[in-house]
Design a protein around this motif. Sequence first.
Motif, short mmCIF file in Angstrom:
data_model
loop_
_atom_site.label_atom_id
_atom_site.label_comp_id
_atom_site.label_asym_id
_atom_site.label_seq_id
_atom_site.Cartn_x
_atom_site.Cartn_y
_atom_site.Cartn_z
N THR A 202 -9.23 5.73 -21.33
CA THR A 202 -8.29 6.16 -20.30
C THR A 202 -7.08 5.24 -20.32
N ASN A 203 -6.04 5.72 -19.73
CA ASN A 203 -4.79 4.98 -19.53
C ASN A 203 -4.62 3.69 -20.32
N ILE A 204 -4.26 3.82 -21.59
CA ILE A 204 -3.98 2.65 -22.40
C ILE A 204 -2.85 1.86 -21.71
N ALA A 205 -3.21 0.71 -21.27
CA ALA A 205 -2.22 -0.03 -20.48
C ALA A 205 -1.20 -0.69 -21.39
N LYS A 206 0.01 -0.74 -20.90
CA LYS A 206 1.01 -1.55 -21.58
C LYS A 206 1.23 -2.73 -20.66
N PRO A 207 0.36 -3.71 -20.79
CA PRO A 207 0.28 -4.73 -19.75
C PRO A 207 1.61 -5.41 -19.43
N THR A 208 2.42 -5.66 -20.45
CA THR A 208 3.62 -6.44 -20.13
C THR A 208 4.55 -5.71 -19.16
N GLU A 209 4.60 -4.36 -19.31
CA GLU A 209 5.47 -3.64 -18.37
C GLU A 209 4.72 -3.25 -17.11
N ALA A 210 3.43 -2.95 -17.30
CA ALA A 210 2.69 -2.37 -16.18
C ALA A 210 1.96 -3.43 -15.35
N ILE A 211 2.43 -4.65 -15.44
CA ILE A 211 1.74 -5.68 -14.69
C ILE A 211 1.78 -5.39 -13.20
N PRO A 212 0.60 -5.29 -12.62
CA PRO A 212 0.60 -5.03 -11.19
C PRO A 212 1.07 -6.27 -10.45
N ASP A 213 2.23 -6.17 -9.89
CA ASP A 213 2.76 -7.33 -9.19
C ASP A 213 2.28 -7.30 -7.76
N SER A 214 1.11 -7.88 -7.56
CA SER A 214 0.49 -7.80 -6.24
C SER A 214 1.29 -8.57 -5.21
N ASN A 215 2.20 -9.42 -5.68
CA ASN A 215 3.00 -10.16 -4.71
C ASN A 215 3.97 -9.24 -3.97
N LYS A 216 4.12 -8.04 -4.52
CA LYS A 216 5.02 -7.10 -3.86
C LYS A 216 4.45 -6.63 -2.53
N LEU A 217 3.15 -6.68 -2.40
CA LEU A 217 2.54 -6.25 -1.15
C LEU A 217 2.75 -7.33 -0.10
N VAL A 218 3.16 -6.91 1.07
CA VAL A 218 3.34 -7.90 2.12
C VAL A 218 1.96 -8.42 2.57
N GLU A 219 2.00 -9.57 3.17
CA GLU A 219 0.77 -10.18 3.64
C GLU A 219 0.03 -9.23 4.59
N HIS A 220 -1.28 -9.18 4.48
CA HIS A 220 -2.13 -8.35 5.33
C HIS A 220 -1.85 -6.85 5.18
N ARG B 100 -5.15 -2.21 -12.23
CA ARG B 100 -4.93 -1.98 -13.66
C ARG B 100 -3.59 -1.34 -13.97
N ASN B 101 -3.09 -0.56 -13.04
CA ASN B 101 -1.90 0.23 -13.36
C ASN B 101 -0.66 -0.17 -12.59
N GLY B 102 -0.78 -1.14 -11.75
CA GLY B 102 0.39 -1.54 -10.98
C GLY B 102 0.44 -0.81 -9.65
N ILE B 103 1.25 -1.34 -8.77
CA ILE B 103 1.34 -0.78 -7.43
C ILE B 103 2.33 0.38 -7.42
N PRO B 104 1.93 1.52 -6.86
CA PRO B 104 2.85 2.67 -6.84
C PRO B 104 4.06 2.38 -5.95
N GLU B 105 5.05 3.24 -6.09
CA GLU B 105 6.28 3.02 -5.35
C GLU B 105 6.09 3.09 -3.85
N ASN B 106 5.26 4.06 -3.46
CA ASN B 106 5.01 4.22 -2.03
C ASN B 106 3.52 4.00 -1.76
N PRO B 107 3.12 2.74 -1.70
CA PRO B 107 1.68 2.46 -1.59
C PRO B 107 1.04 3.07 -0.34
N GLN C 73 -7.44 -7.16 -0.76
CA GLN C 73 -6.05 -7.48 -1.13
C GLN C 73 -6.01 -8.77 -1.96
N ALA C 74 -6.85 -9.72 -1.58
CA ALA C 74 -6.92 -10.98 -2.34
C ALA C 74 -7.41 -10.69 -3.76
N PHE C 75 -8.36 -9.76 -3.86
CA PHE C 75 -8.94 -9.38 -5.14
C PHE C 75 -7.89 -8.71 -6.02
#
Lengths: 433, 112
Positions: free
Chosen positions: A2-20, A62-69, B24-26
């Motif tokens: 499934t979904n062959i990742a292109k990790p360098t572009e598709a890095i899920p930047d979890s920092n984009k999510l606000v705290e909590h 695995r796939n990154g955060i969508p535009e409208n989470p 979220q931490a995960f």
Amino acid sequence: MTNIAKPTEAIPDSNKLVEHFFRHEYGRLVSVLTKRLGMRYIDVAEDCAQIALSQALHHWGRNGIPENPGGWLFRVASRSAIDAIRKQAMEVRAQPELSSLPQSSLFAEGQVQPSDWILEEPGALDDDQLQLLLVCCAPELPVSSCIALALKVMCGFSVSEIAHALLTSESTIQKRITRAKEKLRGDPSMLKIDAAIFDQERIDAALMVLYLLFNEGYLSTHTRMSTRRELCEEAIRLATILSQHPRNDVSSVYALLALMSFHIARLDARTDEAGDVLLLESQDRSKWSWSDIRLGMDWMQRSTSSVQASRYHIEAAISWEHCRAARFEDTDWDRICELYDVLLVRIATPIQWLNRAIAESYRSGPSAALQIIAAIPESEHPVDYPIWHAVLGYLHHRNGDLVVAKQQWTIALGCTHSRAEQELLRRRIASCS
Amino acid sequence: MAKFLFIYRDPAEPASPPSPEQMQAFLAMWGDWFQKYGTAILDGGDGLHPTGKLLKTDGTVSDGPYVESKEIIGGFSVVQCDNYDLAVGIARDCPIAKIGGTIEIREFAGFN
């Protein structure tokens, strides 16, 4: 594969999510689903919110955060809710004896098609959160249950996180939540959550719940400052939702928000590095958060639209007096005593008298304060309340009566479970001999 | 360069579902992992549903989950690096390993 990742572009930047983000989304999803399914299906709503978050974790990881989470979560949660309802409906059909059981209002009424709301994008969700908040703050429930329920379904805390934050056991919290849900589920007025819930009695109950939730964080002797701050911030977040109430007079909500802002501004300065509680006179005022104080002033400004001052207006005014004093010596104790007198006309509890006495001790000395306390009938003394005895000890100590001070602090030591408080009291007791 | 399959095994019965805050931490841990080993991770893989079917030699098919196993396969990824030591290092940093799951690391035989 499934979904062959292109990790360098598709890095899920979890920092984009606000705290909590996950926690607060959980609250939004439960609100919106409960609103549509009815209170009887709040557990289904919670399960679906959990499923949506869990799928997000696996997919976004695995796939990154969508535009409208938020929209993504809403779609997944709605779909699982519809699946759950269909499954339930099929079970009822297969086993006719089950048909006497309450069915989902959505399904039973047959007037709402799943397609009506699966496409409905979130946006006006705060209205749903407001309504669920008012449901959770039911005047007929014990306040401790309301707090636990709100933290669970509105703030996305797990049972163990609530128990940890409120310094109690998981089984206690679980019981409170289960009983509260049972009661709400059985209430016929809860089948449909609508605008009828917007009555003043419920708003007043919600204000009290949020006030106490805030105090749980503010006055707690929890060892972790982050936990205490979280409780205060959740109370402020929910109060902000409440302030968007479309009808009725919300000036008391603004006043409560002012009070909370003036308090949270001073939260970090309340303890020293060792976690010991610092009294107002020993706090480093440069540690107060001026942005929070400014926010409090804005809320206070908005709260003046009402002719009627609530208790929160008065308490906010007292808190403001503390904030505006550059140094402890600059505090306007005349004004604070006056405000407490106004407050006492409404709530003449021993604790409020105690606060009034403390203010008096700074205005005219400890013996005047002790006279105020002496006037409270002994039968009303909150003898199990450690702060009561700690303050008495403090006033007697300042009055030069070390023997009584030591007695009171020893009693206080016997009724507090907080290690930080115990430590402070032991030091004080030692200083008396 | 060798290719390795990471097979993620979760405990069959987790103590309690993770809270939203833990999830979220995960998620943040996954983000860090991809960030750190982005070039080595050929395929982030996928998660697997906890239930499935088992075709046995006698031709019968049974539905999972299978009570005899203490762990269930929860997902997989494909990693490319020079040797097992490096693969183990990447696995060690993987969020699965950090939250109490085990990771089976198997090198591709290279038949095709």
